[in-house]
Design a protein around this motif. Sequence first.
Motif, PDB file in Angstrom:
ATOM      1  N   MET A  23       0.837  -1.166   0.000  1.00 41.32           N
ATOM      2  CA  MET A  23       0.000   0.000   0.000  1.00 41.32           C
ATOM      3  C   MET A  23       0.887   1.236   0.000  1.00 41.32           C
ATOM      4  O   MET A  23       1.854   1.301   0.752  1.00 41.32           O
ATOM      5  N   LEU A  24       0.534   2.174  -0.857  1.00 43.51           N
ATOM      6  CA  LEU A  24       1.250   3.444  -0.892  1.00 43.51           C
ATOM      7  C   LEU A  24       0.368   4.499  -0.244  1.00 43.51           C
ATOM      8  O   LEU A  24      -0.786   4.668  -0.637  1.00 43.51           O
ATOM      9  N   LEU A  25       0.900   5.173   0.736  1.00 43.45           N
ATOM     10  CA  LEU A  25       0.206   6.259   1.424  1.00 43.45           C
ATOM     11  C   LEU A  25       0.889   7.563   1.053  1.00 43.45           C
ATOM     12  O   LEU A  25       2.068   7.752   1.335  1.00 43.45           O
ATOM     13  N   ILE A  26       0.136   8.461   0.407  1.00 48.63           N
ATOM     14  CA  ILE A  26       0.672   9.764   0.023  1.00 48.63           C
ATOM     15  C   ILE A  26       0.019  10.796   0.936  1.00 48.63           C
ATOM     16  O   ILE A  26      -1.152  11.129   0.772  1.00 48.63           O
ATOM     17  N   GLU A  27       0.779  11.268   1.898  1.00 46.86           N
ATOM     18  CA  GLU A  27       0.246  12.178   2.914  1.00 46.86           C
ATOM     19  C   GLU A  27       1.376  13.037   3.452  1.00 46.86           C
ATOM     20  O   GLU A  27       2.390  12.512   3.887  1.00 46.86           O
ATOM     21  N   ASP A  28       1.189  14.353   3.424  1.00 46.36           N
ATOM     22  CA  ASP A  28       2.253  15.232   3.903  1.00 46.36           C
ATOM     23  C   ASP A  28       2.088  15.660   5.356  1.00 46.36           C
ATOM     24  O   ASP A  28       2.949  16.321   5.905  1.00 46.36           O
ATOM     25  N   HIS A  29       1.021  15.263   6.000  1.00 47.84           N
ATOM     26  CA  HIS A  29       0.833  15.531   7.429  1.00 47.84           C
ATOM     27  C   HIS A  29       1.307  14.294   8.195  1.00 47.84           C
ATOM     28  O   HIS A  29       0.670  13.239   8.157  1.00 47.84           O
ATOM     29  N   ARG A  30       2.440  14.419   8.850  1.00 48.44           N
ATOM     30  CA  ARG A  30       3.061  13.236   9.478  1.00 48.44           C
ATOM     31  C   ARG A  30       2.203  12.597  10.555  1.00 48.44           C
ATOM     32  O   ARG A  30       2.176  11.385  10.696  1.00 48.44           O
ATOM     33  N   GLY A  31       1.490  13.411  11.316  1.00 46.06           N
ATOM     34  CA  GLY A  31       0.634  12.862  12.360  1.00 46.06           C
ATOM     35  C   GLY A  31      -0.465  11.986  11.782  1.00 46.06           C
ATOM     36  O   GLY A  31      -0.736  10.888  12.288  1.00 46.06           O
ATOM     37  N   LEU A  32      -1.114  12.456  10.735  1.00 48.62           N
ATOM     38  CA  LEU A  32      -2.165  11.675  10.090  1.00 48.62           C
ATOM     39  C   LEU A  32      -1.585  10.428   9.436  1.00 48.62           C
ATOM     40  O   LEU A  32      -2.166   9.343   9.510  1.00 48.62           O
TER      41      LEU A  32
END
Length: 79
Positions: A1-10
């Motif tokens: 699974m690739l997770l593209i997210e720039d908010h590290r907490g989320l």
Amino acid sequence: MLLIEDHRGLAEYIRSCLGDRYAVVHIEDGLEALEYATEAVPDIIISDLDVARNGWIFYLPRLKNDERTSHIPLLFLLP
């Protein structure tokens, strides 16, 4: 699974929820994510709509128009 997210907490929260069932690769930027997806061909991509540097409007058409990645399901996180 690739997770593209720039908010590290989320991203860490999503990884903690799904990490025991899936191998989660977290990338914070759209360009790097596109390169990774093209090479690794993940089973699914979960993405924030508004990621840093080259967001979904950049990488979505490229993923869907590339026969290597066009079959990958995409799930977008709305703000």
